[in-house]
Scaffold this motif. Sequence first.
Motif, mmCIF file in Angstrom:
data_model
loop_
_atom_site.group_PDB
_atom_site.id
_atom_site.type_symbol
_atom_site.label_atom_id
_atom_site.label_comp_id
_atom_site.label_asym_id
_atom_site.label_seq_id
_atom_site.Cartn_x
_atom_site.Cartn_y
_atom_site.Cartn_z
ATOM 1 N N UNK A 260 0.834 -1.190 0.000
ATOM 2 C CA UNK A 260 0.000 0.000 0.000
ATOM 3 C C UNK A 260 0.878 1.252 0.000
ATOM 4 N N UNK A 261 0.274 2.398 0.303
ATOM 5 C CA UNK A 261 1.039 3.625 0.357
ATOM 6 C C UNK A 261 2.110 3.525 1.437
ATOM 7 N N UNK A 262 3.208 4.254 1.226
ATOM 8 C CA UNK A 262 4.331 4.328 2.163
ATOM 9 C C UNK A 262 4.944 2.955 2.425
ATOM 10 N N UNK A 263 4.882 2.082 1.417
ATOM 11 C CA UNK A 263 5.523 0.760 1.448
ATOM 12 C C UNK A 263 4.978 -0.163 2.536
ATOM 13 N N UNK A 264 3.774 0.091 3.023
ATOM 14 C CA UNK A 264 3.157 -0.796 4.002
ATOM 15 C C UNK A 264 2.582 -2.031 3.318
ATOM 16 N N UNK A 265 2.804 -3.185 3.936
ATOM 17 C CA UNK A 265 2.280 -4.437 3.404
ATOM 18 C C UNK A 265 0.953 -4.772 4.084
ATOM 19 N N UNK A 266 0.050 -5.391 3.331
ATOM 20 C CA UNK A 266 -1.229 -5.828 3.872
ATOM 21 C C UNK A 266 -1.636 -7.134 3.207
ATOM 22 N N UNK A 267 -2.348 -7.980 3.945
ATOM 23 C CA UNK A 267 -2.819 -9.260 3.410
ATOM 24 C C UNK A 267 -4.341 -9.283 3.431
ATOM 25 N N UNK A 268 -4.938 -9.508 2.269
ATOM 26 C CA UNK A 268 -6.381 -9.679 2.161
ATOM 27 C C UNK A 268 -6.706 -11.163 2.235
ATOM 28 N N UNK A 294 3.526 -17.551 -5.488
ATOM 29 C CA UNK A 294 2.657 -18.321 -4.603
ATOM 30 C C UNK A 294 3.350 -18.505 -3.261
ATOM 31 N N UNK A 295 2.634 -18.165 -2.183
ATOM 32 C CA UNK A 295 3.190 -18.277 -0.829
ATOM 33 C C UNK A 295 2.217 -19.080 0.031
ATOM 34 N N UNK A 296 2.488 -20.366 0.293
ATOM 35 C CA UNK A 296 1.521 -21.226 0.997
ATOM 36 C C UNK A 296 1.230 -20.797 2.427
ATOM 37 N N UNK A 297 2.136 -20.036 3.063
ATOM 38 C CA UNK A 297 1.935 -19.637 4.461
ATOM 39 C C UNK A 297 1.328 -18.252 4.598
ATOM 40 N N UNK A 298 0.848 -17.690 3.510
ATOM 41 C CA UNK A 298 0.379 -16.310 3.523
ATOM 42 C C UNK A 298 -0.811 -16.101 4.453
#
Length: 309
Positions: A260-268, A294-298
């Motif tokens: 997202x903005x300002x290099x923040x990560x988010x998981x939907x 693909x990341x199985x532990x996401x």
Amino acid sequence: MINTTNVNAEPLGELLHVYEALRAGDEARLRRLWETTPSTEEFSEILRVAVAHDSYPIVSRGVVRAHEHGALWMMPVVVDPVHGDELVVDMWMQRWLQAQVSGQRQKATTIDKIPSMESILALQPTHLQGLLTMLLGHDTSAPTFGFNASSAGELQRHLPRLRFIVGAISRIDENPEFPSMDTLELQTFARHASLQASVQGRGDVLIQDTVRVGEMLPFRDAVVAGLLLWIEEISRRYEVMAWSLEPRMSVVHLGIELILEECNHAVLGVPLPLWEVGREGIAAVTDRCSVWKFCPDLLTSVPVSAKLS
């Protein structure tokens, strides 16, 4: 009318039991059938065939003169977060939708609310039969329900929202036919929705491009079409780092990691009931997301439930 095209001959008896439970609004019986089925995946496919369709006799002087065949439809709508939950189906939209099907001796009805993706994915199968009956104006004991108010979290409030226009289509003595919608017509519809939802009510291009819509489709196809439209919009706006797909009982959970903005990560995290999306839907989502890592532990950090729907 039940369309059994996608069901093999062997489970047709199970299909009839499922349909009886749906018509009666008997969620407990439906769950018992699900718990005793030899194959959860096959049972989900049976549900996909049976839900959101029905046939109603037209009686005159005690004699059945004809049958009205009905089906639920949806149109996916991806809305810019600037609009919040303001968008509704107004009179112009209702007339536009009816015009799409009126030339084929059939009618279309809709509800004025445009429920969120979360509301649609949280539905129980029996809800759909009651909603179809209500929309077509038939007096039966089938249950009806109201869509819950959207309860988006802080993250979702800043992302494009997937919503669905919901309605019914019916035809006398024939299965209803879903129209093929012209791209320019859909753009006109989206432009009207953008202007209606805009707080400012301006007519500039920025406001006109804040709503995207898909075609009117049968319920089971519209869910997948909406997911793909939403994923495309997410991909267009943000950098996607990874994705995951994890089956839990009869629900497949989709995870998408964004920057997202300002290099923040988010998981939907999105739970996809198999009875709504089916094997074909999971394959279509997999194909679209396979361009990412693909990341199985996401999904380990995202609390999601595992249930029939």
